[in-house]
Motif scaffolding. Structure first.
Motif, short mmCIF file in Angstrom:
data_model
loop_
_atom_site.label_atom_id
_atom_site.label_comp_id
_atom_site.label_asym_id
_atom_site.label_seq_id
_atom_site.Cartn_x
_atom_site.Cartn_y
_atom_site.Cartn_z
N ARG A 136 0.82 -1.21 0.00
CA ARG A 136 0.00 0.00 0.00
C ARG A 136 0.85 1.27 0.00
O ARG A 136 0.38 2.34 -0.35
CB ARG A 136 -0.94 0.00 1.21
N LEU A 137 2.10 1.15 0.42
CA LEU A 137 3.02 2.28 0.38
C LEU A 137 3.66 2.45 -0.99
O LEU A 137 4.49 3.33 -1.19
CB LEU A 137 4.13 2.11 1.43
N GLY A 138 3.26 1.57 -1.93
CA GLY A 138 3.87 1.61 -3.26
C GLY A 138 5.20 0.88 -3.32
O GLY A 138 5.94 1.02 -4.30
N GLN A 139 5.49 0.09 -2.29
CA GLN A 139 6.76 -0.63 -2.24
C GLN A 139 6.64 -1.95 -3.00
O GLN A 139 5.59 -2.60 -2.99
CB GLN A 139 7.16 -0.90 -0.79
N PRO A 140 7.71 -2.38 -3.64
CA PRO A 140 7.65 -3.61 -4.43
C PRO A 140 7.79 -4.86 -3.57
O PRO A 140 8.28 -4.81 -2.44
CB PRO A 140 8.87 -3.47 -5.36
#
Length: 644
Positions: free
Chosen positions: A482-486
Motif C-alpha cells: 500500500r506504500l507503493g513498495q515492491p
C-alpha cells in the motif's frame, strides 16, 4: 559530586579542585567562544560550587549536589532558579544524585550517610564507587526520611518516572553496573538491563514512562587514558527494545530527555577535550550543537515546560577564577516543550511499541541490524515477499503435539519438550540455523495478530528475551504494498549463527500451575476464544467444552479492527480491559489462554505493551485442559458447581 555521568577521574579532579567561593550576579550573561551562536545564557547566583541539578515539576525549583562554605563533602540542596530559597537536605556522609517526584512534594536522593564505616570511595571513579551509597526518599526539607535500599552495594544515579510509579537507578555489583527500577517505597526492585559488556547508567524515563534514555561505556575501557568512549541508548523498562542512538566512537554522555518526548540534550566531547552540549533527535538522529565555549559544559537538564536548559560550567567572563557552577540557557525558541494545545484538543493517540506500521518499517530501512522475517508458508513467500526478508513459517515455531505422560489428552505446548520443560535448546538451534542473533532488530510479518503466521514468532522471541522484536500490524505484505513498495521473489538465506536465549521463566504456565491457582483472588484467567467456545457450545474437536472456573472472556477478535485487521489503538484496548476490572496497574497475575496458544499471543503482547506487569500464558490451552478428565470446567449458563 554525583556520578550519574561518570567523567573520567582525571577530569573530575581538575574540575572539583576549582571550588572557589563568592556570590555571583543574577542575569550575568556570558559570551561564548562562538559569539552569537549560543542562545542567551546566565549564571544562577549564590549556590557556589555545584553541578548535576534537575528541575522540579514547577520549572522554578531545582535539586542537586553542591559543596558550599562549611560543607565537608557534597550534599543535596534545593533552590529556586533565581538563586534564592537555598536549602540543604542532608548533612551526614556524602550525597550524590537527586530528583523530584512528579507531585513536587517529595524527593529521592543518594547518600552514604548510613555507611560511614565503609571506605569512602569516589563517586567519579567507576572502579571505586562508594559501596555504601543508598537511596532515600524524603520531604522537601529532608523530613519523613525513608531509606529505599538496604545493602552495601552502589545504588545511585536516581530519577523518577513521569507518572511517579517507578524509581529508576543504577546498581553496581562486583564492578558491574546495571539499571534497576523499584516502586517509590523501595519495593518490587527489579533489574532492567543484562548487558554483558556495557556499563549503563545516567538513566531517565521519557514522558511515556516506559522508554528509558541512558548512556553506557564498555567495561573493558575503564582506566584507559583520555576521554572514556560512551554511547547513548534507549530501552524499554521491561528490558526489551535496546537501541543505540549515537554511533561515533567518541564520548557521548549525560543524556536528558526533552518534555516533547522526541528530543534529548547530551554532552559530546570534541577535540582538545572540549565538552559541549548538543540536542539530539530520537526520530531523525540529527544533532544540533547548543554551546560554544572551550570551558567545560555538562550535566544538562531541561525544564518540564521546555523553557530552560540547566547545565554546569566552569566558563568565566575573564575577570574571575573558574568555578564549576550552574547556568541557564533560554531554549524556548527550540520548541521542545510539551505539545502545544489551543482550545480543547484531544491528546495525541498513544502508539503501540511492538505493533508497528509499514511506514515505521520503511523508516527503518537501511538499518544494518534490521532483519525482516516472513512467517507465512514457503509457497506464499516464493510468490512474493518484502525484499530482504527470510522465511520462517509460523508453524515451524511450534513444537509438535505431545502426549501428556500420566493422562489421556494432548498437550500442545508451543515451546516445551514432551516432558513439559522449556525447550530452550531447540529454539537456540532453530534460530541459530536460520542465522538469527540477539543483535538483530527483528520485524515479523505474515497474517494478522493472533495467527500462527502472525504473532506466534513474536511472542516466542519475547519469551526468549530477544532485545528488539516488532510485528508489522495488519496484513503484512499488503500493508507494505500500500506504500507503493515492491515485492520480491528472490529468496534470502542467512549463514548459520549462534543464538543465545535468555528466557523468562515466568512467561508461561503449565497445567499444574493453572490448577493450583484456581480460585486464587490474585490470579485472573483471561479467555481469548470465541463466546461459543467459552460457553461450551463449540467443541473444536475437544472432548469437553466450557472454560476455566473464574475466567473472564475477551475474544482476541475484539482487539482487531474488523476491516483492516490491525490491532485497535492502545486506549481502546485498555478500555476493554478496564471494563473487565483489569486496569493496567493491577497487581494480579493475568493468565491468558485460548485453544493452542496461538490467539492468546495477541493479548500477551498487547498487555505487556500497555504496561501490565504480571502477564503469563497457559500455552497448552483448551486443547489440553478440555481433553482431560480431571480438570474442573464451567459451562454457560453456569451450574451451581463446576462441571467435572
Amino acid at each position: 559530586m554525583a556520578s550519574r555521568f561518570s567523567l573520567t577521574p582525571v577530569l573530575f579532579r581538575t574540575l572539583l579542585s576549582a571550588t572557589f567561593g563568592g556570590l555571583c550576579l543574577l542575569g550575568q550573561t556570558t559570551q561564548a567562544e562562538g559569539s552569537g551562536k549560543e542562545l542567551p545564557v546566565h549564571r544562577i547566583p549564590n549556590i557556589g560550587a555545584a553541578a548535576e541539578f534537575y528541575f522540579a515539576p514547577d520549572s522554578q525549583h531545582i535539586i542537586g549536589t553542591a559543596k558550599r562554605e562549611g560543607d565537608a563533602a557534597h550534599h543535596v540542596y534545593t533552590l529556586r532558579i533565581d538563586g534564592t530559597e537555598i536549602k540543604r537536605i542532608n548533612d551526614r556522609g556524602e550525597d550524590a544524585c537527586s530528583f523530584f517526584f512528579p507531585d513536587g512534594k517529595s524527593i529521592v536522593w543518594t547518600s552514604t550517610r548510613d555507611h560511614l564505616d565503609l571506605p569512602k570511595g569516589n563517586f567519579s571513579d567507576p572502579r571505586n564507587y562508594p559501596q555504601g551509597a543508598e537511596l532515600y526518599r524524603s520531604d522537601l526539607d529532608g523530613g519523613n526520611l525513608q531509606r529505599l535500599t538496604q545493602n552495601t552495594q552502589y545504588d545511585a544515579e536516581v530519577s523518577v518516572s513521569p507518572d511517579g510509579q517507578w524509581v529508576l537507578f543504577a546498581r553496581q555489583t562486583n564492578g558491574k553496573l546495571d539499571l534497576w527500577r523499584a516502586r517509590p517505597d523501595g519495593s518490587q526492585a527489579r533489574q532492567i538491563t543484562h548487558l554483558e559488556e556495557l556499563q549503563p547508567g545516567g538513566a531517565f524515563y521519557l514522558p511515556d514512562s516506559r522508554t528509558i534514555l541512558f548512556r553506557a561505556w564498555k567495561q573493558a575501557d575503564e582506566g584507559r587514558k583520555g576521554s572514556l568512549p560512551m554511547a547513548i541508548y534507549t530501552i524499554q523498562d521491561d528490558g526489551t527494545g535496546l537501541r543505540q542512538r549515537t554511533h561515533d566512537e567518541g564520548t557521548n554522555w549525560a543524556p536528558y530527555p526533552a518534555p516533547d518526548g522526541r528530543h534529548y540534550v547530551f554532552v559530546k566531547v570534541l577535540p582538545e577535550r572540549n565538552y559541549e552540549l548538543f540536542l539530539g533527535d530520537l526520530e531523525s538522529d540529527e544533532q544540533v550543537r547548543l554551546t560554544y565555549d572551550k570551558a567545560f559544559d555538562g550535566f544538562p537538564a531541561i525544564s518540564p515546560d521546555g523553557h530552560w536548559l540547566l547545565f554546569a560550567s566552569n566558563r568565566t567572563n575573564g575577570t574571575e577564577a573558574p568555578l564549576l557552577t550552574l547556568y541557564l540557557m533560554d531554549i524556548s525558541s527550540l520548541h521542545v516543550g510539551p505539545p502545544a494545545r489551543t482550545g480543547i484538543q484531544a491528546e495525541a493517540a498513544p502508539q503501540w511499541k511492538t505493533f508497528i506500521s509499514a511506514t515505521q518499517l520503511q523508516a527503518a530501512w537501511g538499518d544494518p541490524k534490521l532483519l525482516v522475517i516472513d512467517a507465512r508458508s514457503p509457497q506464499d513467500y516464493a510468490a512474493g515477499h518484502i525484499p530482504g526478508a527470510i522465511n520462517l513459517p509460523g508453524l515451524l515455531w511450534r513444537t509438535a503435539p505431545t502426549k501428556v505422560p500420566s493422562q489421556e489428552g494432548i498437550g500442545s505446548y508451543i515451546f516445551r519438550t514432551p516432558e513439559g520443560k522449556p525447550d530452550v535448546d531447540r529454539y537456540e538451534a532453530f534460530l541459530g540455523k536460520a542465522g538469527l542473533t540477539r543483535e538483530q532488530r527483528i520485524v515479523v510479518y505474515g497474517g494478522h495478530a493472533g495467527k500462527a503466521d502472525g504473532t506466534v514468532p513474536v511472542a516466542i522471541l519475547q519469551w526468549l528475551g530477544h532485545p528488539d522484536v516488532r510485528f508489522l500490524d495488519g496484513l503484512g505484505l499488503d500493508e507494505w504494498k500500500r506504500l507503493g513498495q515492491p515485492a520480491s521473489t528472490e529468496a534470502r538465506v542467512l549463514p548459520p549463527a549462534v543464538y543465545q536465549a535468555r528466557p523468562d521463566e515466568k512467561h508461561y504456565w503449565n497445567l499444574d500451575q493453572v490448577l493450583s491457582h484456581r480460585g486464587d483472588k490474585d490470579v485472573v484467567f483471561l479467555d481469548s476464544r470465541s463466546a461459543s467456545e467459552f460457553e461450551g457450545k463449540e467443541l473444536r474437536g475437544n472432548k469437553r467444552g466450557g472454560h476455566i472456573e473464574g475466567a473472564v472472556l475477551l475474544n482476541y477478535d475484539d482487539l482487531l479492527d474488523p476491516v483492516t485487521h490491525k490491532v485497535l489503538p492502545p486506549d481502546q484496548v485498555e478500555a476493554k480491559l478496564r471494563a473487565l476490572n483489569l486496569p493496567k496497574d493491577t497487581e494480579k497475575v493475568v493468565v491468558i489462554y485460548c485453544q493452542t496458544g496461538t490467539r492468546c499471543t495477541l493479548k500477551e503482547i498487547a498487555l505487556r505493551d500497555l504496561g501490565y506487569r504480571n502477564v503469563v500464558s497457559y500455552d497448552a490451552g483448551w486443547q489440553e485442559y478440555g481433553n482431560r478428565e480431571d480438570t474442573p470446567i464451567v459451562r454457560f449458563p453456569p451450574t451451581s458447581a463446576p462441571v467435572k
